[in-house]
Design a protein around this motif. Structure first.
Motif, PDB file in Angstrom:
ATOM      1  N   GLY A 165       0.742  -1.095   0.071  1.00  0.00           N
ATOM      2  CA  GLY A 165       0.095  -0.138  -0.164  1.00  0.00           C
ATOM      3  C   GLY A 165       0.871   1.132   0.013  1.00  0.00           C
ATOM      4  N   LYS A 166       0.305   2.432   0.297  1.00  0.00           N
ATOM      5  CA  LYS A 166       0.784   3.687   0.184  1.00  0.00           C
ATOM      6  C   LYS A 166       1.950   3.758   1.416  1.00  0.00           C
ATOM      7  CE  LYS A 166      -2.786   6.378  -2.026  1.00  0.00           C
ATOM      8  NZ  LYS A 166      -3.771   7.182  -2.118  1.00  0.00           N
ATOM      9  N   PRO A 167       2.753   4.326   1.222  1.00  0.00           N
ATOM     10  CA  PRO A 167       3.312   5.310   0.350  1.00  0.00           C
ATOM     11  C   PRO A 167       4.198   4.908  -0.694  1.00  0.00           C
ATOM     12  CG  PRO A 167       4.915   5.456   2.184  1.00  0.00           C
ATOM     13  CD  PRO A 167       4.021   4.512   2.500  1.00  0.00           C
ATOM     14  N   PHE A 168       4.176   3.153  -0.894  1.00  0.00           N
ATOM     15  CA  PHE A 168       5.157   2.735  -1.884  1.00  0.00           C
ATOM     16  C   PHE A 168       4.610   2.306  -2.996  1.00  0.00           C
ATOM     17  CE2 PHE A 168       5.875   1.239   2.651  1.00  0.00           C
ATOM     18  CZ  PHE A 168       7.165   1.459   2.764  1.00  0.00           C
ATOM     19  N   GLY A 215       7.918  -3.834  -3.321  1.00  0.00           N
ATOM     20  CA  GLY A 215       7.885  -5.224  -2.545  1.00  0.00           C
ATOM     21  C   GLY A 215       8.737  -6.048  -3.287  1.00  0.00           C
ATOM     22  N   TYR A 216       8.689  -6.114  -4.816  1.00  0.00           N
ATOM     23  CA  TYR A 216       9.527  -6.892  -5.449  1.00  0.00           C
ATOM     24  C   TYR A 216      10.971  -6.655  -5.480  1.00  0.00           C
ATOM     25  CZ  TYR A 216       5.163  -8.338  -7.527  1.00  0.00           C
ATOM     26  OH  TYR A 216       3.837  -8.783  -7.529  1.00  0.00           O
ATOM     27  N   ALA A 232       4.781  -2.907  10.299  1.00  0.00           N
ATOM     28  CA  ALA A 232       3.411  -2.143  10.298  1.00  0.00           C
ATOM     29  C   ALA A 232       3.863  -0.931  10.924  1.00  0.00           C
ATOM     30  CB  ALA A 232       2.268  -2.940  10.849  1.00  0.00           C
ATOM     31  N   SER A 233       4.314  -0.731  11.823  1.00  0.00           N
ATOM     32  CA  SER A 233       4.910   0.622  12.113  1.00  0.00           C
ATOM     33  C   SER A 233       6.012   1.404  11.547  1.00  0.00           C
ATOM     34  CB  SER A 233       5.541   0.500  13.759  1.00  0.00           C
ATOM     35  OG  SER A 233       5.869   1.654  14.415  1.00  0.00           O
ATOM     36  N   ILE A 234       7.063   0.819  10.923  1.00  0.00           N
ATOM     37  CA  ILE A 234       8.143   1.299  10.251  1.00  0.00           C
ATOM     38  C   ILE A 234       7.666   2.047   8.946  1.00  0.00           C
ATOM     39  CG2 ILE A 234      10.050   1.121   9.143  1.00  0.00           C
ATOM     40  CD1 ILE A 234      10.706  -1.223  11.022  1.00  0.00           C
ATOM     41  N   VAL A 291      14.781   6.198   1.536  1.00  0.00           N
ATOM     42  CA  VAL A 291      15.281   6.015   2.802  1.00  0.00           C
ATOM     43  C   VAL A 291      14.344   5.020   3.679  1.00  0.00           C
ATOM     44  CG1 VAL A 291      16.121   6.973   5.197  1.00  0.00           C
ATOM     45  CG2 VAL A 291      16.316   8.273   2.959  1.00  0.00           C
ATOM     46  N   LEU A 292      13.264   5.077   3.469  1.00  0.00           N
ATOM     47  CA  LEU A 292      12.198   4.344   4.304  1.00  0.00           C
ATOM     48  C   LEU A 292      12.398   2.863   3.572  1.00  0.00           C
ATOM     49  CD1 LEU A 292       9.761   3.988   6.190  1.00  0.00           C
ATOM     50  CD2 LEU A 292       8.277   4.452   4.535  1.00  0.00           C
ATOM     51  N   THR A 293      12.284   2.893   2.318  1.00  0.00           N
ATOM     52  CA  THR A 293      12.624   1.357   1.588  1.00  0.00           C
ATOM     53  C   THR A 293      14.029   0.703   1.842  1.00  0.00           C
ATOM     54  OG1 THR A 293      11.334   2.194  -0.262  1.00  0.00           O
ATOM     55  CG2 THR A 293      12.373   0.393  -0.533  1.00  0.00           C
TER      56      THR A 293
END
Length: 304
Positions: A138-141, A146-147, A237-239, A248-250
Motif C-alpha cells: 500500500g501507500k506510500p510505496f 515489494g519486488y 507495520a509501524s515502520i 530511505v524508508l525502503t
C-alpha cells in the motif's frame, strides 16, 4: 550466582508488575494493541505463510529444485553438496526459524559439515517473499517496491554465499528425511500460525509498559525503531508510517527484514543452542545482510 538469580527474578517480577499495571492504566490502548495485532496476523501472516509453508515442506521432502540448480550453483556459491543447495533454496520459501531447524537436522545427520552449516546460517533468507510484498503493497510505496525488497534480499544472500569461502570437501547428497503428508500439514500449520500469533501478542504487550511509563521514548524515532525491532510483523507495520523519504524508508525496511526482529532471532538461537553452530557469526552476518539489502534498496529507489 544466587544473588544474580534473585536480581533476575526481581527484575522479571518488576517488569510484569509494570505490564499488569499499564493494562489497568490504559485499558483502551491495551484493547487497541491486542486488536491491531490480531488484524495484522489475519491480513499478512496467514495469507503469506500458509501456501509457502505447504510448498516448502513438499520441497523439503522432494528437493527436485536443487537437482536442477545444484550443477549451476555448486561452484558459484561453493556448496559442498546438493543438500546445501537445497537448504539454500528452501530458505527463500520457508524462512526462519524453520530453515535453521533443517540445517541443524542435516548437521546432526552428518549430511552437511559443521563448516557448511555455519556458512548456511550466514546467508540463508528469513522472510517469505509473499509476506514482504504484502507488507509494502500500500501507500506510500510503489507497486514495484515489494519486488525490489525481495530482490535485494536474494541479492544479499547470493552475494554473501559467493563471498563466503566453502570447503573443498564434497559430501554425498542424501535426501532430507522430512515428514510430509496432507495430515501432517493440516495438523502442524495451524499450530505454527497460533504460535506466531501468541508471539506477536506477547511482544506487543512487552512493549506496552515502555510506552506507558516512558511515553517520550516511543516518540523519539530511534527509540520507536528499537521497540519495532521486537517483532517483525508489528514492527514493519509501524515502520512504514515513519516520516521518511521513500528511498530511505525502503532501505530501512530492507535492513529490518534482514535483521528479522528479536523474536525470530531468539527462536533461531534457541533452535541451535547446545550445538557447535556459531551464534556470534550468525548475528554478525544478519547485520551485514541488512546493510547490503538496505544499500541495494536505496540505490535502486534513487535511480529508478
Amino acid at each position: 550466582m544466587a544473588k544474580k538469580q534473585k536480581m533476575r527474578n526481581f527484575l522479571v517480577a518488576l517488569f510484569f508488575s509494570l505490564l499488569l499495571l499499564s493494562t489497568f492504566i490504559n485499558p483502551s490502548d491495551y484493547q487497541k494493541t491486542f486488536q491491531a495485532t490480531l488484524f495484522l496476523w489475519v491480513k499478512y501472516v496467514i495469507p503469506s505463510l500458509v501456501p509457502l509453508y505447504i510448498v516448502g515442506n513438499i520441497l523439503a521432502a522432494y528437493p527436485f529444485l536443487s537437482f536442477f540448480f545444484y550443477p549451476l550453483f555448486k561452484n558459484l556459491f561453493h556448496f559442498e553438496s546438493q543438500k546445501s543447495c537445497s537448504l539454500f533454496l528452501l530458505s527463500f520459501i520457508i524462512g526462519q526459524p524453520s530453515i535453521t531447524l533443517l540445517i541443524k537436522q542435516a548437521f546432526d545427520k552428518e549430511t552437511v559439515s559443521i563448516r557448511e552449516a555455519n556458512r548456511l546460517m550466514r546467508f540463508t533468507s528469513h522472510l517469505s517473499p509473499l509476506f514482504i510484498i504484502a507488507m509494502v503493497s500500500g501507500k506510500p510505496f510503489l507497486a514495484r517496491t515489494g519486488y525490489l525488497i525481495v530482490l535485494s534480499q536474494v541479492f544479499a544472500s547470493c552475494l554473501l554465499a559467493f563471498l563466503s569461502k566453502g570447503t573443498s570437501k564434497k559430501m554425498s547428497s542424501i535426501p532430507l528425511e522430512t515428514e510430509v503428508g496432507f495430515s501432517y500439514l493440516i495438523e502442524e500449520c495451524p499450530l505454527l500460525l497460533l504460535k506466531i500469533l501468541m508471539i506477536m501478542i506477547i511482544v506487543s504487550l512487552l512493549r506496552f509498559p515502555v510506552l506507558t511509563f516512558l511515553p517520550g521514548f516511543g516518540k523519539i524515532l530511534f527509540g520507536r525503531y528499537l521497540l519495532d525491532l521486537f517483532e517483525i510483523t508489528t514492527g514493519l507495520a509501524s515502520i512504514i508510517k515513519y516520516p521518511l523519504q521513500l528511498p530511505v524508508l525502503t532501505a530501512l525496511i530492507g535492513f529490518t527484514i534482514s535483521l528479522s526482529g528479536l523474536c525470530i532471532i531468539f527462536q533461531t538461537l534457541y533452535a541451535v543452542k547446545k550445538t557447535s553452530l556459531k551464534l556470534a557469526s550468525y548475528l554478525f552476518f544478519r547485520l551485514i545482510h541488512g546493510l547490503i539489502s538496505g544499500a541495494v534498496c536505496l540505490v535502486c529507489e534513487l535511480l529508478l
